[in-house]
Design a protein around this motif. Structure first.
Motif, short mmCIF file in Angstrom:
data_model
loop_
_atom_site.label_atom_id
_atom_site.label_comp_id
_atom_site.label_asym_id
_atom_site.label_seq_id
_atom_site.Cartn_x
_atom_site.Cartn_y
_atom_site.Cartn_z
N ARG A 1 13.92 104.01 11.82
CA ARG A 1 12.95 103.86 11.57
C ARG A 1 13.24 103.77 10.06
N LYS A 2 11.82 103.77 9.69
CA LYS A 2 11.58 103.55 8.41
C LYS A 2 11.29 104.85 7.56
N PRO A 3 12.20 105.43 7.09
CA PRO A 3 12.65 107.24 6.19
C PRO A 3 11.13 107.09 5.04
N ALA A 4 10.71 108.05 5.14
CA ALA A 4 9.10 108.53 4.23
C ALA A 4 10.33 108.27 2.49
N PRO A 5 9.29 107.50 1.93
CA PRO A 5 10.35 107.34 1.03
C PRO A 5 10.99 109.03 0.16
N LEU B 1 10.95 100.93 1.95
CA LEU B 1 9.67 100.18 1.25
C LEU B 1 10.57 98.85 1.97
N TYR B 2 11.76 98.54 2.87
CA TYR B 2 12.16 97.68 2.96
C TYR B 2 11.66 96.24 2.07
N ARG B 3 11.67 96.39 0.91
CA ARG B 3 11.22 95.39 -0.35
C ARG B 3 12.61 94.74 -0.38
N ASN B 4 12.90 93.21 -0.42
CA ASN B 4 14.05 92.46 -0.84
C ASN B 4 14.61 92.85 -2.56
N VAL B 5 15.39 94.39 -2.57
CA VAL B 5 15.05 94.50 -3.62
C VAL B 5 16.43 95.10 -3.30
N CYS B 6 18.04 94.89 -4.34
CA CYS B 6 19.26 94.60 -4.43
C CYS B 6 19.27 96.07 -5.22
N PRO B 7 19.81 97.06 -4.73
CA PRO B 7 19.86 98.36 -5.85
C PRO B 7 22.00 98.34 -5.97
N VAL B 8 21.74 98.42 -7.84
CA VAL B 8 23.57 97.85 -8.23
C VAL B 8 24.11 99.80 -8.39
#
Length: 231
Positions: A21-25, A134-141
């Motif tokens: 499940r998506k965790p709350a932000p 948010l399941y965005r296509n963003v890759c944290p570094v």
């Protein structure tokens, strides 16, 4: 090149599982603050302690700072982290925006700018919310992603923040979660800061690192637990 790297890492490590499940932000944000400069097991324990102590984050907003520090002791840097968490929760509570659901309507740049406006929240922490909540296509570094991408030769940057900006300019669609997760596994277990085990590296032939270690390195304890897929 990122697509090819991602495919090769999946062949070696597999497709990473996501939270069911998506965790709350706000939950993800607090967990990520706790993860700074410590390992995932310690930060997970601190997060669980915090959730048990304050099942409703509005209770945390009213709690004494020393009490919060004691609750998250396992995560280390308690003064810094407790202050950042309390500041975040207090400010969001004022406007009744504690669930942070409104950032769903923001684009990536707007969401990053908003989240990093809070003390103690940097680009890496904010980008983790975009990817894991948010399941965005963003890759944290983080430090592992920064090190491995620079050694491989995908980028040539001196800071994780600059590496983040470079790789997310034209990140192939849909690869952020697997790339981020598998680069962390690569950095933890194989492409370590010292004594990397290049003899077993699944991307050795793609890698431009001039100081490859051709001697088999000692095995280290496997550490595949990832906090942010377990919030």
């Amino acid at each position: 090149m990122l697509d090819k790297l991602n495919r090769r890492l999946i062949e070696h490590f597999g497709v990473p599982e996501r939270n069911k499940r998506k965790p709350a932000p706000v939950d993800l944000l607090i967990a990520t603050i706790l993860s700074q400069n410590t390992n995932d097991n310690n930060s997970y324990e601190a997060y669980q302690n915090l959730k048990r102590k304050y099942p409703d984050w509005r209770e945390l907003a009213k709690a004494p700072l020393k009490e919060i520090e004691k609750t998250i002791k396992k995560a280390g840097l308690t003064n810094q982290k407790a202050g950042a968490i309390k500041n975040l929760v207090v400010n969001l509570s004022k406007d009744n925006r504690l669930d942070l659901k409104f950032i769903n309507k923001m684009n990536n740049k707007e969401a990053l700018e908003f989240l990093t406006s809070f003390k103690g929240i940097g680009v890496k922490t904010a980008s983790c919310v975009l990817l894991f909540s948010l399941y965005r296509n963003v890759c944290p570094v983080d430090t592992h992603v920064h090190r491995t991408l620079n050694r491989i030769g995908i980028v040539n940057e001196k800071s994780p923040e600059k590496t983040f900006l470079r790789i997310n300019e034209n990140l192939p669609e849909g690869i952020a979660h697997s790339l981020h997760t598998n680069l962390i596994k690569l950095g933890r277990g194989i492409c370590r800061p010292t004594n990397p085990d290049c003899t077993v590296c699944p991307v050795a032939d793609l890698c431009a690192y001039p100081e490859k270690n051709t001697q088999k390195a000692p095995k280290r304890k496997k550490n595949d637990f990832l906090l942010l897929d377990n919030v």
